[in-house]
Structures are given as C-alpha cells and as structure tokens.
Design a protein around this motif. Structure first.
Motif, PDB file in Angstrom:
ATOM      1  N   ASN A 152     -27.463  87.265 -47.648  1.00  0.00           N
ATOM      2  CA  ASN A 152     -27.147  87.724 -46.304  1.00  0.00           C
ATOM      3  C   ASN A 152     -27.894  86.902 -45.276  1.00  0.00           C
ATOM      4  O   ASN A 152     -28.797  86.139 -45.606  1.00  0.00           O
ATOM      5  CB  ASN A 152     -27.531  89.205 -46.148  1.00  0.00           C
ATOM      6  CG  ASN A 152     -26.590  89.967 -45.228  1.00  0.00           C
ATOM      7  OD1 ASN A 152     -25.709  89.392 -44.609  1.00  0.00           O
ATOM      8  ND2 ASN A 152     -26.779  91.256 -45.140  1.00  0.00           N
ATOM      9  N   GLU A 153     -27.480  87.034 -44.042  1.00  0.00           N
ATOM     10  CA  GLU A 153     -28.326  86.739 -42.907  1.00  0.00           C
ATOM     11  C   GLU A 153     -28.952  88.069 -42.485  1.00  0.00           C
ATOM     12  O   GLU A 153     -28.509  89.127 -42.912  1.00  0.00           O
ATOM     13  CB  GLU A 153     -27.503  86.149 -41.759  1.00  0.00           C
ATOM     14  CG  GLU A 153     -26.816  84.842 -42.108  1.00  0.00           C
ATOM     15  CD  GLU A 153     -25.734  84.454 -41.107  1.00  0.00           C
ATOM     16  OE1 GLU A 153     -25.774  84.976 -39.965  1.00  0.00           O
ATOM     17  OE2 GLU A 153     -24.858  83.670 -41.462  1.00  0.00           O
ATOM     18  N   SER A 154     -29.955  88.034 -41.639  1.00  0.00           N
ATOM     19  CA  SER A 154     -30.537  89.283 -41.146  1.00  0.00           C
ATOM     20  C   SER A 154     -29.570  89.919 -40.160  1.00  0.00           C
ATOM     21  O   SER A 154     -29.380  89.418 -39.045  1.00  0.00           O
ATOM     22  CB  SER A 154     -31.882  89.039 -40.469  1.00  0.00           C
ATOM     23  OG  SER A 154     -32.315  90.231 -39.829  1.00  0.00           O
ATOM     24  N   GLN A 155     -28.941  91.007 -40.566  1.00  0.00           N
ATOM     25  CA  GLN A 155     -27.996  91.678 -39.683  1.00  0.00           C
ATOM     26  C   GLN A 155     -28.707  92.365 -38.518  1.00  0.00           C
ATOM     27  O   GLN A 155     -28.205  92.373 -37.390  1.00  0.00           O
ATOM     28  CB  GLN A 155     -27.169  92.682 -40.480  1.00  0.00           C
ATOM     29  CG  GLN A 155     -26.388  92.058 -41.613  1.00  0.00           C
ATOM     30  CD  GLN A 155     -25.543  90.888 -41.168  1.00  0.00           C
ATOM     31  OE1 GLN A 155     -24.709  91.022 -40.287  1.00  0.00           O
ATOM     32  NE2 GLN A 155     -25.757  89.725 -41.769  1.00  0.00           N
ATOM     33  N   ILE A 156     -29.858  92.927 -38.797  1.00  0.00           N
ATOM     34  CA  ILE A 156     -30.656  93.494 -37.706  1.00  0.00           C
ATOM     35  C   ILE A 156     -31.052  92.380 -36.741  1.00  0.00           C
ATOM     36  O   ILE A 156     -30.967  92.531 -35.516  1.00  0.00           O
ATOM     37  CB  ILE A 156     -31.887  94.219 -38.256  1.00  0.00           C
ATOM     38  CG1 ILE A 156     -31.446  95.479 -39.020  1.00  0.00           C
ATOM     39  CG2 ILE A 156     -32.856  94.593 -37.129  1.00  0.00           C
ATOM     40  CD1 ILE A 156     -32.572  96.232 -39.701  1.00  0.00           C
ATOM     41  N   ALA A 287     -19.167  81.294 -44.883  1.00  0.00           N
ATOM     42  CA  ALA A 287     -19.605  80.503 -46.032  1.00  0.00           C
ATOM     43  C   ALA A 287     -20.660  81.208 -46.869  1.00  0.00           C
ATOM     44  O   ALA A 287     -21.049  80.700 -47.930  1.00  0.00           O
ATOM     45  CB  ALA A 287     -20.137  79.147 -45.565  1.00  0.00           C
ATOM     46  N   LEU A 288     -21.088  82.402 -46.454  1.00  0.00           N
ATOM     47  CA  LEU A 288     -21.936  83.210 -47.339  1.00  0.00           C
ATOM     48  C   LEU A 288     -21.248  83.474 -48.672  1.00  0.00           C
ATOM     49  O   LEU A 288     -21.910  83.649 -49.696  1.00  0.00           O
ATOM     50  CB  LEU A 288     -22.291  84.545 -46.672  1.00  0.00           C
ATOM     51  CG  LEU A 288     -23.323  84.510 -45.543  1.00  0.00           C
ATOM     52  CD1 LEU A 288     -23.428  85.886 -44.903  1.00  0.00           C
ATOM     53  CD2 LEU A 288     -24.686  84.058 -46.057  1.00  0.00           C
ATOM     54  N   SER A 289     -19.916  83.511 -48.667  1.00  0.00           N
ATOM     55  CA  SER A 289     -19.190  83.714 -49.930  1.00  0.00           C
ATOM     56  C   SER A 289     -19.505  82.595 -50.912  1.00  0.00           C
ATOM     57  O   SER A 289     -19.607  82.829 -52.126  1.00  0.00           O
ATOM     58  CB  SER A 289     -17.690  83.781 -49.674  1.00  0.00           C
ATOM     59  OG  SER A 289     -17.208  82.552 -49.137  1.00  0.00           O
ATOM     60  N   ALA A 290     -19.640  81.367 -50.414  1.00  0.00           N
ATOM     61  CA  ALA A 290     -19.960  80.232 -51.274  1.00  0.00           C
ATOM     62  C   ALA A 290     -21.419  80.266 -51.721  1.00  0.00           C
ATOM     63  O   ALA A 290     -21.738  79.920 -52.863  1.00  0.00           O
ATOM     64  CB  ALA A 290     -19.660  78.928 -50.541  1.00  0.00           C
TER      65      ALA A 290
END
Length: 361
Positions: A152-156, A287-290
């Motif tokens: 992930n990236e930081s969603q917060i 591109a998080l899927s990759a």
C-alpha cells in the motif's frame, strides 16, 4: 511459514524500519512501514501459478490496476517465472471474493493477490491459504491483519496531504469544505477520510460536507452537483478519486476556483492546469497491482519482506504541473499518471498499459 512480530512505540518506529531494511529483501522497493514485522515462507520452485482477484471494477483506476498486473506478467523477466496467470473481478461482495480466492487455493495456485472488498472478513481464508501453502498479498484496500504481507501507500498520509495542502492554501482558515469520499466499507476509503479529518477536524468553526463519490467520475459529478445545489459555495474541496467529475460539476454551477486536493488522473491534471486550480494532485498508483505480484514472487522464492509495505505517494503541486512531464494531453483523460514505482522496476509506458484488456482471463 515463519512470522516475526516487531511491536514498537512511535519513538523507535523509524529506527526499527531501518533495522528491517538491513534484513529484508530489496528494501529500496519493499520499504517497511514504521512498526512493521517481517514475513517469510519456505521457498518453492517455479514457475508459479498466480491469480489476481479484483473486487469492484467500475472505475478507471481499477481498470488500470488490472492492465498494470497484466503488463507486469507480460514482461519477459516475469513471464519466465509464471506458469499461469489469471485475473478475475467479482464485484463489491466479500463472499464472492473469498469464494474466488478459495477456488484458486483449491486449484493449487501458489499465490493470490487481491484488493480486499472489506478489511475484516478474510481471517478464515488466510488460515485456509496458510494450510494449503498459498501466499496471499492484498494491496490497495488492505486487511486489518498482521498475518500476510500487504502492499500500500499510506492512505492516512494521502488524505492528510490533500487536506493539509488545501488548508495551507487557505491560510489555515475556512468556513465550509466539501469532502468527496470513496467506496464505503473499504479500508482505503476509511483511512483516507481519517487522514483528511486529522487536518480538517482541527479547523475552528469549519463545516464539513461529505458526499459519497465511489471513486468514480460520473458519480462524483452527480453528488457534487447535488451538494452545490443544497449547500452553495465551498472554500475548498478534498476528493479521494473521480475529481474530474467534481471539477466539472463546479464549473457547470459557476462555482469560483478554490483550492483542491484531488487524484492523479490525466484529465484531472489537465483541468487543474487549464483552470489554474491551486492545490495538489496525488493518488494511489494503480501499479500497486504489479508491486503486489512482485512481492508474491519474492515471497515464493523464499525472501523475507516487511509485513506492511509503504510505497511513496505520487504527487504534484498545482504550480509544478507541466504537459508531457506529469500529464499527457494526447492520452485519454481517464489515464492514471501513476504508472509505476522506479524503486522497484521500470515504470510502465502508456503503450504497455493501454495494450492490455481489463477483462477476466
């Protein structure tokens, strides 16, 4: 599987992340979130059978996430490691998603990546996957779990960034802010809102009007039009995704230009530059899927990874927007400008992504 938990206070979290970097695989790509533990599995010989089980598929971000996964699998260095790669989208139903994951586990797949429909329903399937030796890697909408590697990236942090940029542009004072949220029930929607409220909740006397845009341009345009008709003008806007619809609704209503924290779709950046909208364009990269697939293969090969991966947030301030550099007038407006993470592999070209379908296979 071996799992080592690292429980840390805030004061030592960054130091701990540094110590993990010395132990885990490719820390320049698989960066540990503060306080993360480690996860590893016994190595398996390849090539591997891998599936990506998407949930909701009704917006351009999800389409590009599927295209990114297929583009990753098509690159020769990755294709050599894969015996079979399947992509399915099952809709916004956790039972259907869990059933699809169970089907791939039963079929002997080595790894399954997925965007979780909700953060809390997956503990039983995590246990079933562990018994079968199937590696699970959720990304984007992740789980409330410490049992699997999550990308992930930081969603917060993303929500905080957008709201703080808007309030900085307003000098820290505002009377009314419009917040366009995402798809209810998802961890991503929840956490981005938390980040926004960390900032907006501190503004004295601020009225926050919230609408549900489902991360979709058309839905956002409708609900923002309704909000403008009901509440009048706003001092600023924070939008999770689908902000082109938000901007279009404001233009149609004759609303003044105000600071905005928006997503990174190509059309959004084009509108920001054309209309001189102050603020920031920042988004979760499809591109998080990759990256999730890259992590799944690393785990299957026996490498140790942080349990929580935190990739950098792709972002551009309005004053730094430039055609051909961080948005592309010749590409579709729905194209998401976050095409990859150079820390992990060469970002995808638009041609690579647009050459892939979003269909199940």
């Amino acid at each position: 599987m071996t799992f080592k938990s690292v429980l840390l206070g805030t004061a030592v979290a960054l130091a701990a992340a540094g110590s993990l970097a010395a132990e885990t695989y490719r820390p320049e790509c698989f960066a540990a979130a503060p306080g993360s533990g480690e996860i590893s599995y016994e190595a398996k010989d390849g090539p591997y059978k891998i599936a990506f089980v998407n949930g909701f598929a009704g917006n351009d971000w999800r389409i590009q996430a599927i295209q990114s996964a297929k583009a990753w699998a098509a690159r020769p260095e990755n294709a050599a490691k894969i015996e079979d790669f399947k992509v399915v989208s099952v809709g916004n139903d956790s039972a259907a998603q869990i059933a699809a994951i169970d089907n791939f586990i039963a079929a002997g797949y080595d790894a399954v990546t997925f965007i979780a429909v909700n953060p809390t329903a997956f503990e039983p399937v995590i246990r079933r996957a562990a018994r079968a030796g199937t590696v699970l890697v959720p990304f984007d909408n992740v789980l409330d779990s410490d049992k699997v590697v999550m990308v992930n990236e930081s969603q917060i942090g993303l929500g905080h960034l957008k709201a703080q940029t808007v309030m900085d542009a307003l000098g820290g004072k505002a009377k009314k802010i419009l917040m366009v949220n995402g798809l209810p029930g998802n961890a991503t929607d929840r956490d981005r809102r938390v980040g926004m409220m960390e900032v907006l909740g501190q503004v004295e006397g601020l009225e926050i009007v919230e609408v549900v845009g489902n991360w979709d341009t058309g839905t956002s345009q409708k609900v923002v039009s309704d909000a403008l008709a009901t509440h009048g003008q706003f001092d600023g806007v924070v939008s999770q995704h689908g902000a082109a619809g938000t901007i279009n609704a404001m233009q149609a209503a004759g609303h003044p230009i105000v600071p905005m924290g928006v997503d990174a779709e190509n059309g959004v950046r084009m509108l920001m530059d054309e209309l001189n909208i102050p603020g920031v364009s920042a988004s979760q990269s499809p591109a998080l899927s990759a990256i999730a697939l890259e992590a799944a293969v690393a785990l299957l090969e026996g490498h140790t990874l942080p349990q929580n991966l935190a990739l950098p947030i792709p972002q551009v301030k309005a004053e730094d927007l430039a055609p051909g550099v961080n948005y592309f007038p010749d590409l579709p407006k729905s194209f998401n400008t976050g095409t990859g993470f150079a820390e992990c592999f060469e970002p995808f070209t638009p041609e690579e992504l647009l050459g892939q379908s979003a269909d199940n296979n």
